[in-house]
Write an enzyme that holds these catalytic residues in place. Structure first.
Site, mmCIF file in Angstrom:
data_model
loop_
_atom_site.group_PDB
_atom_site.id
_atom_site.type_symbol
_atom_site.label_atom_id
_atom_site.label_comp_id
_atom_site.label_asym_id
_atom_site.label_seq_id
_atom_site.Cartn_x
_atom_site.Cartn_y
_atom_site.Cartn_z
ATOM 1 N N SER A 1 21.670 30.220 15.562
ATOM 2 C CA SER A 1 20.844 30.108 16.756
ATOM 3 C C SER A 1 20.596 31.474 17.384
ATOM 4 O O SER A 1 21.364 32.406 17.160
ATOM 5 C CB SER A 1 21.532 29.162 17.739
ATOM 6 O OG SER A 1 21.763 29.815 18.944
ATOM 7 N N CYS A 2 19.522 31.602 18.154
ATOM 8 C CA CYS A 2 19.215 32.871 18.815
ATOM 9 C C CYS A 2 19.742 32.904 20.250
ATOM 10 O O CYS A 2 19.559 33.884 20.961
ATOM 11 C CB CYS A 2 17.710 33.116 18.847
ATOM 12 S SG CYS A 2 17.062 33.565 17.253
ATOM 13 N N VAL A 3 20.319 31.818 20.719
ATOM 14 C CA VAL A 3 20.854 31.806 22.079
ATOM 15 C C VAL A 3 22.330 31.450 22.055
ATOM 16 O O VAL A 3 22.982 31.428 23.036
ATOM 17 C CB VAL A 3 20.090 30.816 22.999
ATOM 18 C CG1 VAL A 3 18.749 31.399 23.399
ATOM 19 C CG2 VAL A 3 19.895 29.474 22.352
ATOM 20 N N ASN B 1 18.622 38.734 25.227
ATOM 21 C CA ASN B 1 19.872 37.989 25.044
ATOM 22 C C ASN B 1 20.400 38.160 23.620
ATOM 23 O O ASN B 1 21.596 38.350 23.404
ATOM 24 C CB ASN B 1 19.627 36.506 25.346
ATOM 25 C CG ASN B 1 20.879 35.687 25.198
ATOM 26 O OD1 ASN B 1 21.839 35.887 25.916
ATOM 27 N ND2 ASN B 1 20.896 34.786 24.229
#
Lengths: 103, 168
Positions: A101-103, B33
């Protein structure tokens, strides 16, 4: 894929050192992986690791937000526990695959 | 694979966001992020309409453009007529749908996303010129903002080897 002896046990790891088979994971192996990353594991670390392993087993895509909402640590604390790799290092130490995942 | 060995890892990203649509702001937030999660220092500069992303009143109500957006399609892939996009409420509905799709992927609302970035050591800045232009004051901005800077001040923070400036 390569074989590596960790905490006296032969385990399968990928090119980046993630365990191929999460069921081979033990606390001793976790400590050895953490040691390579210069992280000294505390009870709090293990709480996070258990959470990640449970979520992974349930087939969930892991995110730092999820860990932040777990009630175990907030995101700031997660960064303190696993500096420069809140999700990838914690996953590596938890013996589960590198997060996608990117988060 | 020799070339790979010669590469030095990225150390810092400085991201400039000048637009206030959902996709521009989220591209910025995901990149920032993603950087801090990889141990890469991240500094973000919001300017012009990008300021909406750190303005308390607007930050969680961003829209995507339903007019003049050729990539806009109906669910299922059918074309989305521009005239439909111009009808009252359509843009709000489409934007709400995009936000709910992101929520399903555990992508947080803008304020929470900014908190995640700053929790990892990322820094958020507002552009002085754009603040003056839009008559905004510090009290209008999200509390976690590290400061209001001129572009020169921001560039001064973008030094060091293996640093990249990204403009979204």
């Amino acid at each position: 894929m390569a074989e590596k002896i960790m905490a006296g046990v032969t385990v399968q790891v990928n090119d980046e050192g993630y365990l191929e088979d999460p069921s081979q994971w033990t606390k001793e192996i976790a400590m050895e992986i953490a040691n390579d990353l210069n992280i000294a594991l505390t009870d709090k670390h293990f709480e996070v690791l258990d959470f990640l392993r449970a979520k992974y087993k349930a087939g969930t895509t892991l995110t730092i937000r999820m860990v932040g909402n777990s009630g175990i640590v907030d995101i700031k604390e997660l960064y303190k526990l696993f500096p420069a790799g809140p999700l990838k290092f914690s996953s590596k130490i938890a013996g589960i695959p590198k997060p996608t995942s990117c988060v | 694979m020799n070339t790979e060995k010669n590469e030095k890892p990225l150390k810092k990203v400085c991201i400039i966001c000048a637009k206030g649509t959902i996709e521009d702001v989220y591209a910025t937030l995901v990149m920032a992020n993603g950087a801090v999660m990889e141990g890469i220092e991240a500094k973000v500069f919001f300017t012009f309409f990008g300021l909406d992303a750190i303005t308390k009143k607007q930050m969680n109500k961003l829209h995507t453009a339903t007019v003049g957006n050729p990539a806009m399609r109906m669910p299922g892939g059918l074309p989305f007529p521009s005239l439909l996009g111009a009808l009252p409420g359509v843009e709000a509905g489409v934007s709400a749908m995009m936000r709910s799709q992101m929520e399903k992927l555990d992508i947080p609302p803008v304020d929470e996303f900014l908190e995640m970035i700053t929790a990892g050591g990322g820094e958020i800045y507002a552009c002085k010129l754009a603040m003056d232009m839009f008559k905004l004051e510090l009290k209008d901005l999200w509390e976690g903002c590290s400061g209001v800077l001129t572009i020169g001040d921001f560039y001064a923070k973008c030094g060091g080897e293996n640093t990249q400036i990204i403009f979204t």
